[in-house]
Structure formats: structure tokens, C-alpha cells
Design an enzyme around this catalytic site. Structure first.
Site, PDB file in Angstrom:
ATOM      1  N   CYS A   1     -13.488 -29.365-109.465  1.00  0.00           N
ATOM      2  CA  CYS A   1     -14.644 -28.963-110.168  1.00  0.00           C
ATOM      3  C   CYS A   1     -15.268 -30.177-110.750  1.00  0.00           C
ATOM      4  CB  CYS A   1     -14.507 -27.968-111.176  1.00  0.00           C
ATOM      5  SG  CYS A   1     -13.994 -26.203-110.443  1.00  0.00           S
TER       6      CYS A   1
ATOM      7  N   HIS B   1     -19.176 -28.118-116.871  1.00  0.00           N
ATOM      8  CA  HIS B   1     -18.128 -28.735-116.624  1.00  0.00           C
ATOM      9  C   HIS B   1     -17.904 -30.420-116.482  1.00  0.00           C
ATOM     10  CE1 HIS B   1     -13.847 -27.172-114.983  1.00  0.00           C
ATOM     11  NE2 HIS B   1     -13.792 -28.001-116.026  1.00  0.00           N
TER      12      HIS B   1
END
Length: 465
Positions: A84, A138
Site C-alpha cells: 500500500c 496511507h
């Protein structure tokens, strides 16, 4: 004498007019100009085979299919790391993980992307764009690394993956230390996200996106929509629960498809669809250990590996009257190329340090076989450098590394177990063997030697002191 006075008057008037005329080298952003709006939809763990333009599916994604018919589908689009945070940092900065030093998936409170690296939003904002972020960030969970301080005028969402909370299936005690916050424009709006909140995420981010378009359609805007789904845990709103007839994963994908349709409709209703470039993709391949709660890919392995099941992502780009409709391209490029490509397309200024991506607009527009500006692309897993691909995507070289494989036992949100395997130096012919089954290093020693040289150069540049 009168003729001379008239000459000076005319000359003075011309100088005044020219002085008020914008420099032809400057970028202007008047409504109706050619400067495109940008909508970037970036899913989380969505697989190559989750959408009908790429593979046959058992549920319906008509809006994504329509987007492909209005633009071009790219079958050889890659990310440099199938995890991610690293994938998103590469997208947002045009740099490899080895350069920006963002590897893996960062936990709550992590520093994230160093502020010395310019984000795509910061670049576009400097060029007069209004910027909006709605989804999963993120890329940092500290004050100066959250999206409202990284170039976004408006934002709403979560700062890390939606499984990093007290209901984590494997380590709830650890993750329970960090209540998941829901942020809006730099302030915490929900102190502790619950399952009921997660069910509304796709709807909320879609509504925020539509509202953003409605209010900013008179000037250039950049809309970044990184949906938290279909990353586990899977959640879907009541309006899509059970709708696919194929299980929860299909329901989630149908809701994402609905979201795409709502965003496109907002562009149409505001009269800006023709001047908007839409990019639709995913940060990496499926998390295979979750079995029926993960997507499907025809390629080898999945998320967390550098085989194509992990790093090859679906990509659709639609830009009316610029990109030919209903076409498919096999040209190869990586996510690091999108920032410099959009910079060239919008007349924006790239940062003054070296980035790793290049402008690939000719590849995006061109026929298959258009020459790549990149000699090679590199891929990593965590901080482990694992190989390179030729710039044209025809050859892929793995250097020796371990990897996870053959997950078994996972179901309904509970992960299965992986086995560990090793691969030695291996060369794959990606034209005739896109599934990376047959090592042809002995048959093509010259190609292997060239890619090994690129691999050593990349390792020395980014992974050795």
C-alpha cells in the site's frame, strides 16, 4: 510633424497592449481552456481480473465498462511495489521506493512520506489547480504529512488501511491501541471508526467527490479518490448488500462501479467531461490469503510479491477527443511515469530534484510498439530489491529472493496461511509467457546480461551505501 506624432501615439498604444497580453509561454487557466481537469481513482488491492474490460466477471460493472469504451484500457500497467504505502508514494511522487524511502505499509502515527518529496497535488496546486482528496491516504499520519498539508485544499478520509483497527483478525490487541480516526479538512470528525462507519465509506467518498466537482467546475481541479475498498475487511452499504449474487466481494465491486458512475455523471452535468482526464487503477494486486474476500488475477501470485499478480494493475484512461475511444494498449509503463506525464500535459513544474518517472504520453496515445523512453523499470518488495523489467515490458528479470505463495484456508475475512518459496536468478519472456512459468535465462544470455547490468546499477544507486 503630425505624422511623427501619430507614429509615436500608435507605437505607445501597441506597447501598452502588448504589455497587457499574457506571455505565450505562461500557463493560463481560464474556464474552457485546454488545461484538463484530472480525476484519479485508485482502488486498494483490486485485482486485474475484477472488471469486465480485463476479464469476464460474474457481477456487473457497467460504469467501469463504459469508461473503458470511452477511453483506452492498458493491459501492461505496473506499480514498483505491491504494498500500500510504497505504491502510493511512487504514484504521488514519480519516484521509486528506493529513492523516497517509503517501503511497505505504514502503521498509525507513522511519519510516512518525507516532506522533501513533492506530491502530485502540491505540483498541480502550484499551477493553479484546486485539489481534493477523499479516501485512504496511507502516506503519513503526522500533522505535516497528512493530506491537508501535502497539497490538498480539501480532504476527507482515513490515514491508513481500514484493517488497522481493533477488529483486526490477527492482532486486535496491538491495533486496538490506535483508534481509527476519520478526518475532514484537517480535523478529526470521528474519533473511533466502527463497522457501521466503514459500510458508508464508499458512499461518503463518492458524495464528497461529486460535491467537490460541483463547486470547482469553473477552473482546473485535481480530484484524487483512493477508495479503501476492496482491501479487507470488506464493507458495503445497505443499498448494495447482496446485489451481486456472488458474495460480499462482488457487492463491493458493484458499489465501486456505482461510485465511478456518479463521478462521471457529475462531470457531465457540470459540462466538464470533455476536458477531464480520468485515470482508474489499483495500488497492487489481490491479497490472496483472504480467498473469497480477495480479487482474482490470471498472473502469478498476488499482493506482497513482485510477480505480475502483485505488481501488474488494471488501468483505464479516458480523455475525450485526445485518447481514442474503445481501444486497448499493450504498451508498458509504471505508475512512477504518471506524475511527469501529467506535468507535461498540464504545463506544471516538476520538482527540481531527480525523479524516476518520465513523460509517457506518446505511449498512452501511441500504437502498440511505440518506443518506451525508459530503459528499464525496477521492482521491490519491502526493502528488498528483487529485479528489473525491460522498458518495453518484453523481458523481466528476477534476482534471487524469497516470496510467499500458495495461501490456503482463508475465508470470509479470516486470512489463510502462506508457504515460503525461493526463486533464483530468472528471466521471463513476458510476451510469450506473461505468467512467469518458464525461466529462459540460458536461451537468451545477452538479454539476461543487459538486464543484470541494469539490476546492479539500480541496486548500487538505491540499496548500497
Amino acid at each position: 510633424m503630425k505624422s511623427l506624432q501619430l507614429f509615436f501615439l500608435i507605437t505607445a498604444a501597441l506597447i501598452l497592449i502588448m504589455g497587457c497580453t499574457p506571455d505565450s509561454n505562461q500557463t493560463t487557466h481560464e474556464p474552457g481552456s485546454d488545461t484538463p481537469n484530472i480525476v484519479l481513482i485508485f482502488l486498494d488491492d483490486a485485482a486485474y481480473g475484477d472488471f469486465s474490460p480485463f476479464m469476464e466477471i460474474r457481477y456487473s460493472t457497467p460504469n467501469i465498462q463504459s469508461l473503458a469504451e470511452e477511453g483506452r484500457t492498458f493491459t501492461n500497467f505496473y506499480v514498483p511495489q505491491a504494498i500500500c504505502s510504497a505504491s502510493r508514494a511512487a504514484l504521488m511522487t514519480g519516484t521509486y521506493p528506493g529513492r523516497n524511502q517509503l517501503f511497505g505499509a505504514h502503521p498509525p502515527k507513522a511519519r510516512g512520506l518525507d516532506t522533501q518529496f513533492t506530491t502530485m497535488a502540491e505540483m498541480l496546486k502550484e499551477n493553479g489547480y484546486t485539489t481534493g482528496f477523499f479516501g485512504k491516504w496511507h502516506l503519513g499520519d503526522q500533522e505535516d504529512t497528512r493530506p491537508h498539508n501535502r497539497g490538498f485544499d480539501e480532504m476527507a478520509g482515513i490515514m491508513y488501511s481500514n484493517d488497522m483497527w481493533a477488529d483486526h483478525p490477527e492482532n486486535p490487541e496491538y491495533w486496538g491501541q490506535f483508534p481509527m480516526h476519520y478526518w475532514k479538512n484537517g480535523e478529526v470528525m470521528i474519533d473511533s471508526v466502527t463497522a457501521d462507519h466503514q459500510k458508508e465509506f464508499t458512499t461518503w467518498f463518492t458524495e464528497e467527490s461529486v460535491d467537490f466537482i460541483n463547486r470547482n467546475s469553473d477552473g482546473p481541479f485535481f480530484l484524487y479518490v483512493p477508495h479503501p475498498q476492496p482491501h479487507v475487511p470488506l464493507f458495503v452499504s445497505d443499498k448494495f448488500e447482496g446485489k451481486s449474487g456472488t458474495g460480499l466481494y462482488g457487492d463491493v465491486m458493484m458499489e465501486i462501479d456505482w461510485s465511478v458512475g456518479e463521478i462521471v455523471n457529475a462531470l457531465v452535468e457540470n459540462g466538464v467531461r470533455e476536458n477531464t482526464i480520468i485515470l482508474f487503477s489499483s495500488d497492487n494486486g489481490p491479497w490472496l490469503s483472504y480467498a473469497n474476500h480477495s480479487g482474482k488475477t490470471p498472473f502469478r501470485e498476488g499482493k506482497g510479491t513482485t510477480f505480475d499478480g502483485g505488481i501488474r494493475s488494471p488501468l483505464i484512461i479516458s480523455y475525450p477527443e485526445k485518447i481514442e475511444e474503445n481501444t486497448v494498449s499493450q504498451n508498458t509503463f509504471f505508475s512512477i511515469d504518471l506524475m511527469p506525464t501529467l506535468a507535461e500535459l498540464t504545463g506544471s513544474q516538476l520538482p527540481d530534484y531527480e525523479i524516476d518517472g518520465t513523460d509517457v504520453w506518446d505511449l498512452i496515445l501511441g500504437d502498440d510498439g511505440t518506443e518506451s523512453p525508459q530503459e528499464y523499470y525496477a521492482f521491490t518488495n519491502g526493502q528488498d530489491f528483487q529485479g528489473v523489467m525491460s522498458g518495453d515490458g518484453k523481458w523481466k528479470l528476477h534476482v534471487p529472493h524469497g516470496y510467499r505463495t500458495s495461501p490456503v484456508g482463508g475465508r470470509d475475512g479470516i486470512p489463510g496461511l502462506y508457504q515460503q518459496a525461493e526463486i533464483d536468478t530468472a528471466l521471463f519472456d513476458m510476451v510469450h509467457d506473461p505468467y512467469e512459468k518458464v525461466n529462459v535465462i540460458d536461451e537468451y544470455p545477452e538479454i539476461a546480461e543487459r538486464l543484470l547490468r541494469f539490476a546492479e546499477e539500480h541496486r548500487a544507486k538505491f540499496f548500497e551505501d
